[in-house]
Design an enzyme around this catalytic site. Structure first.
Site, PDB file in Angstrom:
ATOM      1  N   CYS A  65       0.898  -1.022  -0.056  1.00  0.00           N
ATOM      2  CA  CYS A  65       0.109   0.007  -0.076  1.00  0.00           C
ATOM      3  C   CYS A  65       0.921   1.193  -0.031  1.00  0.00           C
ATOM      4  O   CYS A  65       1.738   1.572   0.850  1.00  0.00           O
ATOM      5  CB  CYS A  65      -0.808   0.035   1.391  1.00  0.00           C
ATOM      6  SG  CYS A  65      -1.816   1.577   1.292  1.00  0.00           S
ATOM      7  N   ILE A  66       0.570   1.899  -1.037  1.00  0.00           N
ATOM      8  CA  ILE A  66       1.444   3.212  -1.152  1.00  0.00           C
ATOM      9  C   ILE A  66       1.458   4.274   0.110  1.00  0.00           C
ATOM     10  O   ILE A  66       2.400   4.903   0.720  1.00  0.00           O
ATOM     11  CB  ILE A  66       1.267   3.884  -2.435  1.00  0.00           C
ATOM     12  CG1 ILE A  66       2.349   4.989  -2.657  1.00  0.00           C
ATOM     13  CG2 ILE A  66      -0.207   4.455  -2.685  1.00  0.00           C
ATOM     14  CD1 ILE A  66       2.674   5.476  -4.136  1.00  0.00           C
TER      15      ILE A  66
END
Length: 130
Positions: free
Chosen positions: A77-78
């Protein structure tokens, strides 16, 4: 059966190892893993900056080897990664940071990737978290 594995806890947490062992067993039994998604503290399992003491299991290295060996779709997840300083080369350049701590086989992307994978799978299995 098709699984999505979501890991929310750091590599030193027992749930990170359980997630890995579950994933290994699922593939060994002939099931498919659509995607492995690392979220919250789970992003540390993808970081090259984490150093595990010699007397402990290096679960992050085991995840890296597992993902590579089975050519799995592994998404970090960025937003969770940026918040924790886990950056690939592109994000390090964008935010003018020196350290790059994320490389192959991991891909930075958003939570939409978790949602999309859950739509393709029969089961979403989550490990760790609050």
């Amino acid at each position: 059966m098709k699984f999505v594995i979501a890991l929310f806890s750091a590599p030193h947490a027992p749930s990170a190892r359980r997630a890995l062992r579950f994933s290994e067993a699922a593939l060994a039994e002939g099931h498919e893993i659509v995607r492995v998604f690392f979220y919250r503290e789970g992003v540390y399992s993808a970081s090259q900056a984490v150093v595990t003491p010699q007397d402990e299991l290096d679960v992050a290295a085991q995840w890296r080897a597992f993902v590579t060996q089975h050519n799995l779709d592994a998404v970090v997840c960025i937003a969770a990664a940026l918040r924790r300083g886990v950056l690939n080369a592109e994000e390090a350049q964008r935010y003018e940071r020196q350290a790059v701590s994320l490389g192959a086989p991991w891909e930075l992307s958003g939570l939409g990737q978790l949602h999309e994978a859950a739509q393709q799978a029969d089961r979403l299995i989550c490990f760790g978290g609050d």
